[in-house]
Structure formats: C-alpha cells, structure tokens
Design a protein around this motif. Structure first.
Motif, PDB file in Angstrom:
ATOM      1  N   ARG A 115       0.853  -1.195   0.000  1.00  0.00           N
ATOM      2  CA  ARG A 115       0.000   0.000   0.000  1.00  0.00           C
ATOM      3  C   ARG A 115       0.886   1.242   0.000  1.00  0.00           C
ATOM      4  N   THR A 116       0.685   2.098  -0.995  1.00  0.00           N
ATOM      5  CA  THR A 116       1.510   3.293  -1.108  1.00  0.00           C
ATOM      6  C   THR A 116       0.794   4.346  -1.940  1.00  0.00           C
ATOM      7  N   THR A 117       1.352   5.536  -1.955  1.00  0.00           N
ATOM      8  CA  THR A 117       0.818   6.618  -2.789  1.00  0.00           C
ATOM      9  C   THR A 117       1.167   6.337  -4.247  1.00  0.00           C
TER      10      THR A 117
ATOM     11  N   VAL B 206      -4.079   6.414  -2.931  1.00  0.00           N
ATOM     12  CA  VAL B 206      -3.273   5.447  -2.180  1.00  0.00           C
ATOM     13  C   VAL B 206      -3.843   4.087  -2.516  1.00  0.00           C
ATOM     14  N   ASP B 207      -3.001   3.190  -3.018  1.00  0.00           N
ATOM     15  CA  ASP B 207      -3.497   1.926  -3.546  1.00  0.00           C
ATOM     16  C   ASP B 207      -2.380   0.896  -3.517  1.00  0.00           C
TER      17      ASP B 207
ATOM     18  N   PHE C 261       8.382   5.481  -3.312  1.00  0.00           N
ATOM     19  CA  PHE C 261       8.291   4.484  -2.233  1.00  0.00           C
ATOM     20  C   PHE C 261       9.665   4.201  -1.628  1.00  0.00           C
ATOM     21  N   LEU C 262      10.685   4.065  -2.476  1.00  0.00           N
ATOM     22  CA  LEU C 262      12.034   3.738  -2.017  1.00  0.00           C
ATOM     23  C   LEU C 262      12.867   4.967  -1.690  1.00  0.00           C
ATOM     24  N   GLN C 263      12.420   6.138  -2.181  1.00  0.00           N
ATOM     25  CA  GLN C 263      13.209   7.364  -2.084  1.00  0.00           C
ATOM     26  C   GLN C 263      14.613   7.147  -2.632  1.00  0.00           C
TER      27      GLN C 263
ATOM     28  N   ILE D 152       1.468  -3.878   4.257  1.00  0.00           N
ATOM     29  CA  ILE D 152       1.847  -2.616   4.875  1.00  0.00           C
ATOM     30  C   ILE D 152       3.343  -2.611   5.195  1.00  0.00           C
ATOM     31  N   VAL D 153       4.029  -1.628   4.659  1.00  0.00           N
ATOM     32  CA  VAL D 153       5.460  -1.441   4.931  1.00  0.00           C
ATOM     33  C   VAL D 153       5.602  -0.113   5.672  1.00  0.00           C
TER      34      VAL D 153
END
Length: 309
Positions: free
Chosen positions: A113-115, A122-123, A144-146, A291-292
């Motif tokens: 789940r992330t933007t 958010v999906d 997500f990883l930046q 969920i992370v």
C-alpha cells in the motif's frame, strides 16, 4: 607458390570472410533486436492530482556506463490482457555495482500500500501500471524507495516462458515440494522449462509464506536467468534468444549501453545478494494490503544506498 598452398590460402580467406560476414550479421541482428526492444520512458497520461502526491523534482539520474558507474533497474513482469493494459505481476529491483562485484536484488511486494504518484490515490503499488503504465510505476517505486531508478525492463509474462526455453531452461532450488497448474515441483535443485518456470513463479496460496514465498521463487528464477545469460556459450544460441527477447521485452536501455553492460560489466559481477521488504498484511475497507512502515522503507533505502556507494 604451390597449388596446395594456394588452395589452403583460398580456403582460409573464404573461411575468414564467412566468419566476418556472420559477425556483421550477428551485430546487425543484435542491434535490430535492441532497437525493437527499446522503449523510451514516456510521461504518464495527465491525471488530476493533488500537489501533495507529486514529486516536485525528478529523482531519476543518468548513468555514465563508460566509467562503469553503478545503476539500478526495475524488472517488471507484466500480465497484459487483450484490450487491457494489465498490471505488474512482479516487480524486482536490481542494484548493480561492478566495483563491489555484486548485484543486490529484492522484490517490491505487489500488494504494498503506497501513494500512486501521478494518480492522486493510495493503492496497491502494482496498480500504478494499470493507471499510468511504465512511467507511473517508476515514479511510484522511486517515491516508495526514495531512490532513483536508472532503467527499467518490462517482460511480458507469457513471452517470459519462451525466453526461458530459448536459454535451455533455468536452474532453481525449490525449498518444498508442491503441485501447481498440472506440474509437480520436487524439493531441491530443479531445471525448469519455460512453462514450468512460469507456474513456479505464480504459485501463491499453497506457500506458507504467501506472497513473500512467491517473491522468493521469482528472485530464484531471475537469479538463474542472470547467471545463464552471462554465460551464453554460442552465437547460435544468442540468435535464438534474441528472436524471443525482441517480442517479449521492452526497456529504455540503449543498444550502446547494452554493449557496455555485456562486455564490461558482466565480467566483474561475481555474486547476487538478496533482500526482502518486511511488512505485514492488513485488510482495509475489505481490501487486503501489504503494509510497509516508514522505518522499513528507510532501511531498504539505506541498503540500496550502501550497495551503490
């Protein structure tokens, strides 16, 4: 000069011409296939979004391959359907560093789940592909990883089986015995055909670890394919592989970069290290997500940074 020597020299010259001609043919075949595979990263379709969901500046960076700089590549296994873009069935990040002689490899669980960058929602992270294709997927994973993703490789999952067959199968180590889609997979070392590899990578519900177990099997297959492709034994096999890859793979790696990667990088890579994105399953509004948390995302980002420097 004797007649025998003349004939020998003529045969030798003829042979060298054949070899040179075949070399030119192979070079052209590789170049044509590379051009067929090449697909420039294009901006996603315009979708109304809030400013908060956008990355203000692209974090993607260029790579100086001639200086053997490290690079990241996102491998996407895409399950495409007729009249439907489909979804990214698998996402595996490779961080390649020739100086460290290694490749770091890990899955990004598809239900994470992330933007979704560029969509304002958010999906599940694998939905980014169905919303906005390659570009939206890359921007979402980068957020997500930046960490920047330098290249992508998109593999059609059905064509994937032909690629495996063209390589003569793929060797994997199976941790437990199971049956799936009419195939029996014994525990231990296996040599899988293309169809078997596809089934092996898709089994989920019979695995005690669920998606994480499937992710591990996907990495096992990719690891086997990387090792095998770095040791292609003959130009004849290469031509067969190219015929399959050209119709099943798209990438933004250029032909010139491919040559450098194959000639310079591959001889310096000795090991493949694996990692796992840790999280937990949770139902939200009747939908199951992976969920992370923020700390784990920072840990993965730090791991990539350490590999690349």
């Amino acid at each position: 000069m004797s007649k025998k020597i003349k004939v020998t020299l003529w045969l030798l010259t003829f042979f060298l011409i054949l070899v040179a001609g075949y070399g030119i043919f192979m070079y052209q075949s590789v170049k044509e296939t590379a051009n067929q595979m090449y697909e420039e990263r294009k901006p996603s379709p315009s979708v109304p979004v809030s400013v908060a969901t956008e990355i203000k500046e692209p974090i993607r960076e260029t790579v100086n391959s001639e200086k053997l700089e490290p690079f990241t590549v996102l491998v996407m296994g895409v399950d495409e359907r007729e009249n439907d873009r489909g979804r990214s069935d698998a996402m595996i990040l490779l961080a390649v560093n020739p100086e460290k002689k290694s490749i770091l490899m890990f899955n990004i669980p598809r239900d994470t789940r992330t933007t979704i960058i560029g969509h304002g929602t958010v999906d599940k992270i694998n939905h980014a592909y169905s919303f906005g294709g390659v570009d939206m997927t890359l921007r979402t994973v980068e957020d997500f990883l930046q960490f920047p993703i330098n290249y992508y490789i998109k593999v059609n999952m059905e064509g994937f089986s032909r690629v495996v067959d063209s390589l003569g199968g793929v060797a994997v180590n199976n941790k437990f015995q199971f049956d799936y889609e009419g195939y029996h997979f014994a525990k231990g070392d296996l040599l899988l055909s293309g169809a078997e590899a596809l089934a092996f990578s898709r089994m989920r519900y019979e695995d005690p670890r669920g998606d994480l177990g499937r992710n591990e099997r996907q990495r096992e297959i990719l690891k086997g394919l990387i090792r095998k492709s770095l040791n292609i034994s003959t130009v004849f096999k290469l031509q067969t592989i190219l015929d399959e890859v050209g119709t099943s793979v798209k990438t933004d790696i250029t032909f010139e970069e491919m040559k450098i990667f194959m000639l310079e990088y591959r001889t310096k890579l000795e090991r493949i290290d694996q990692a796992e994105v840790k999280g937990y399953g949770k139902k939200m509004n009747g939908i199951w997500y992976y969920i992370v948390d923020k700390e784990e995302r920072e840990e993965i980002s730090s791991l990539i940074t350490a590999q690349m420097h």
